[in-house]
Every structure is written in C-alpha cells, then in structure tokens.
Design a protein around this motif. Structure first.
Motif, short mmCIF file in Angstrom:
data_model
loop_
_atom_site.label_atom_id
_atom_site.label_comp_id
_atom_site.label_asym_id
_atom_site.label_seq_id
_atom_site.Cartn_x
_atom_site.Cartn_y
_atom_site.Cartn_z
N ILE A 254 0.96 -1.46 0.21
CA ILE A 254 -0.03 0.08 -0.20
C ILE A 254 0.41 1.35 -0.17
O ILE A 254 0.40 2.02 -0.47
CB ILE A 254 -1.03 -0.18 0.76
CG1 ILE A 254 -2.47 -1.24 0.97
CG2 ILE A 254 -2.11 1.50 1.79
CD1 ILE A 254 -3.05 -1.71 2.33
N VAL A 255 1.69 1.28 0.84
CA VAL A 255 2.85 2.34 0.80
C VAL A 255 3.86 2.34 -0.52
O VAL A 255 3.27 3.63 -1.08
CB VAL A 255 3.90 1.63 1.91
CG1 VAL A 255 5.39 3.16 2.01
CG2 VAL A 255 3.04 2.03 3.62
N ARG A 290 8.86 4.37 9.47
CA ARG A 290 10.04 3.82 8.84
C ARG A 290 9.66 2.66 7.56
O ARG A 290 10.33 3.05 6.46
CB ARG A 290 10.53 2.14 9.73
CG ARG A 290 10.85 1.63 9.32
CD ARG A 290 11.08 0.32 10.10
NE ARG A 290 10.14 0.32 11.14
CZ ARG A 290 9.06 -1.30 10.41
NH1 ARG A 290 10.10 -2.07 9.10
NH2 ARG A 290 8.12 -1.90 10.70
N ILE A 291 8.17 2.32 7.34
CA ILE A 291 7.86 1.96 6.28
C ILE A 291 7.85 2.44 5.21
O ILE A 291 8.55 2.54 3.85
CB ILE A 291 6.40 1.26 5.49
CG1 ILE A 291 6.64 -0.03 7.06
CG2 ILE A 291 6.57 0.63 5.11
CD1 ILE A 291 5.09 -1.13 7.90
N PHE A 292 7.57 4.16 5.36
CA PHE A 292 7.34 4.68 3.68
C PHE A 292 9.25 5.46 4.01
O PHE A 292 9.97 5.11 2.64
CB PHE A 292 7.09 6.26 3.85
CG PHE A 292 5.91 5.95 3.50
CD1 PHE A 292 5.19 6.64 2.87
CD2 PHE A 292 4.42 5.82 4.54
CE1 PHE A 292 3.55 6.72 2.13
CE2 PHE A 292 3.59 5.57 4.54
CZ PHE A 292 3.23 6.13 2.98
N ASP A 293 10.08 5.47 4.80
CA ASP A 293 11.62 5.46 4.53
C ASP A 293 12.09 4.38 3.16
O ASP A 293 12.94 4.56 2.86
CB ASP A 293 12.11 5.69 5.15
CG ASP A 293 12.60 6.52 6.19
OD1 ASP A 293 11.54 8.02 5.39
OD2 ASP A 293 12.55 7.44 7.24
N GLU A 294 11.43 2.97 3.87
CA GLU A 294 12.35 2.21 3.69
C GLU A 294 12.07 1.61 1.93
O GLU A 294 12.70 1.93 0.83
CB GLU A 294 12.00 0.83 4.19
CG GLU A 294 12.59 0.24 5.18
CD GLU A 294 12.28 -0.41 6.21
OE1 GLU A 294 12.43 -0.90 7.04
OE2 GLU A 294 11.46 -1.52 6.08
N VAL A 295 10.34 2.12 1.28
CA VAL A 295 10.50 1.99 0.30
C VAL A 295 10.75 2.58 -0.52
O VAL A 295 10.25 2.67 -1.94
CB VAL A 295 8.69 1.90 0.14
CG1 VAL A 295 7.92 2.21 -1.10
CG2 VAL A 295 8.35 0.87 1.16
N THR A 296 11.00 3.79 -0.26
CA THR A 296 11.43 5.17 -0.90
C THR A 296 12.87 5.23 -1.14
O THR A 296 13.40 5.10 -2.64
CB THR A 296 11.20 6.68 -0.01
OG1 THR A 296 9.55 6.68 0.40
CG2 THR A 296 11.77 7.91 -0.44
N ALA A 297 13.17 4.37 -0.29
CA ALA A 297 14.56 3.88 -0.70
C ALA A 297 15.00 2.94 -2.06
O ALA A 297 15.59 2.44 -3.03
CB ALA A 297 15.72 3.36 -0.18
N LEU A 299 12.37 1.72 -4.00
CA LEU A 299 11.87 2.57 -5.61
C LEU A 299 13.56 2.92 -5.85
O LEU A 299 12.61 3.78 -6.84
CB LEU A 299 10.87 3.49 -4.98
CG LEU A 299 9.62 2.62 -4.96
CD1 LEU A 299 8.32 3.97 -4.22
CD2 LEU A 299 9.15 1.85 -6.15
N ALA A 300 14.13 3.38 -5.57
CA ALA A 300 15.06 5.17 -6.14
C ALA A 300 16.19 3.56 -6.48
O ALA A 300 16.85 4.87 -7.01
CB ALA A 300 15.74 5.66 -4.51
#
Length: 301
Positions: A254-255, A290-297, A299-300
């Motif tokens: 979802i994130v 944390r999950i937003f930060d991890e998924v952002t990384a 995706l990048a």
C-alpha cells in the motif's frame, strides 16, 4: 510527505481526560510527527454530547489549538466532521449543508486547508442498490454546494470511504467525478475499504489520483466471528483495528502504491485498536515513517 496522527487515535484518553489537547500535540511531536488532523467528535465531553459539539462555537478551544500547534511545532492539518446530507426533511438537510459551510469558513479562518465531511451516517448500511441510486443525486447536490463555497475560501473538501453506504473505491470515484470540482476530492482511508469487503491494496490504487488526504491504519481480518469488539463487515466478515504494521493489510505494498502515485500530501495515522493508546500511536507512527522510508529507498535503487 508529512506524517502525523488523527486526534481520533487518542479518543479513549481524551474521553477519560487522561490527556489534554495540548498533550496530543506534544505526544505527536515526541513520536516524530509533524501534523495533527482534528476529528471534532473527539472534543465532545461524552458520547452523548460529542455529536452536538461545534468547534466554530468554541473560541477558547480554537485558541488552545492554535497555541498548541505553535508551541509544539505540530501543524493542524485538517478537520473531520460528522455530517449527513440525506435527511428527508428539507430544513434539517439545509441545516447540515450550512453547518458544513461554516466549517469551511472555520478552516479558512484558522489556516487549515482540508475539511472532510461525512455525507451519510457512518452506521447506515444500504438496503439495496436502488436506495443508493436514489440517494446519490441528493448527495452530489449537497457536496457541490459545499465545494463551491470551499472554492471561494481556498479550502479543499472531501468524502472519505467511511462506513458502509458511501464506501468502495468505485462509489467514491463516482461521487468525486459527479461533483467535478477541484475543491471536492477524497480522503483516502487505506483500511476502511474492508468495511465493504473490498481489497485495500486494489482499492487504494484505484483512488490515489483523486486523493487530497490519506489515512493509514491496519486491521485484523477474520472470516468467522472471533468474539466481542469486532466489527462485522457488509459481507459478514469481522475486523478489528490494530497497530499499523501488526495486522493483515498489505501495508508495504500500500505504501509502495502511495509513493508510486506521486502523492506527496498529508499522511495521517488513525489508530483504533485494543492495544494501549499511546503504544498504538507511537509504535504505529514509527512503523509508518519506517516503511515509507524503506520503500522510498527501494524505489530509488
């Protein structure tokens, strides 16, 4: 992206007067949040009076909110109010629409850009599609009037996928498209789709392009009745809130959908589980960030 918590999450403590409004702002700041979304029903002093409470009549509480936001560094991001635009009595319906417009004015006056209004009672379960179709144009007309007023004040109003009648991704999309105003969008609650037995991930993906505000939460889901305290869905399954990241929602995917969509507005945690309130809010927000930060990384990469 700005992460925060809805005052609704603190409702048990606010009801028992174990935390103050100022304390809610301080707790959010201590948890790493940058905003608080205010559900006005959390300010009423009891379940019997909370639906009668009107923030626009309470100058003292407004002053406290503004001071708490300034002192804590946690912005007041949006207001959420209960409302119903479907009463058969014309005078009652007019009063509800005018009340929503007064909250638009309040948002503009205190510098809040987002207002979520319910459009039907939360607990109303549809008897048939015929009933929904009969109510739909009445709801559209009221939402358009409120949105036109909001446009004059620089406020964005929204429907939330909330309860049982005005829920599901397609029903919310249809309403937003029928109103057809940039000042009427959707408060997208990633978990509430379960109330009408829709897959939260698929439904979230279907609505992100019309979202003006995002609520994140988690639920436990069971096919058979587990015992007291569980909510029965429209299709007869059972759900109960839990700490974000502890439940059965595909929170990471979802994130990923939220981030991939380009949404970069407010994200508000709504904790409504049986775990201790402060633990649910603090751990839940930490998991969100944390999950937003991890998924952002991811995706990048």
């Amino acid at each position: 992206m700005q992460f925060g918590i809805s005052s609704y999450s603190f409702q048990p403590l606010l009801r028992r007067q174990e935390i103050s409004l100022e304390g809610v702002f301080e707790q959010i700041a201590a948890s790493g949040g940058t905003h608080m979304e205010l559900a006005t029903m959390t300010i009423g002093q009891s379940p019997e009076t909370m639906m009668e409470y009107e923030l626009y009549e309470d100058a003292e509480t407004r002053r406290r909110l503004e001071a708490a936001a300034e002192n804590s560094g946690v912005a007041l991001s949006g207001l959420c109010i209960p409302a119903s635009f479907i009463d058969e009595d014309a005078a009652t319906r007019r009063a509800q629409i005018d009340r929503a417009k007064r909250y638009v004015d309040l948002c503009a006056d205190i510098g809040v850009g987002f207002l979520r209004t319910d459009v039907v009672p939360w607990a109303l379960r549809p008897e048939s599609y015929v009933q929904v179709e009969a109510l739909f144009p009445v709801i559209v007309e009221a939402c358009l009037e409120v949105a036109e007023h909001a446009a004059s004040r620089g406020v964005v109003t929204s429907i939330e996928n909330h309860g049982f009648l005005m829920n599901s991704s397609e029903r919310c999309r249809r309403l937003v498209q029928a109103v057809d105003s940039p000042n009427f969008r959707m408060t997208l609650d990633v978990g509430n789709f379960l109330c009408v037995d829709e897959d939260p991930l698929m439904a979230t993906r279907n609505c992100l392009d019309i979202a003006s505000f995002v609520h994140v939460k988690d639920f436990l889901l069971r096919k058979r009745y587990p015992g007291p305290g569980w909510l029965e869905t429209l299709g007869g399954r059972h759900i109960v809130g839990t700490v974000f990241g502890f439940g059965d929602l595909e929170t990471r995917e979802i994130v990923r959908a939220i981030l991939s969509s380009g949404y970069d507005g407010y994200v508000s945690l709504e904790f409504e589980g049986n775990e201790p309130t402060l633990m649910g809010c603090d751990t839940g927000l930490a998991n969100v960030i944390r999950i937003f930060d991890e998924v952002t990384a991811e995706l990048a990469a």
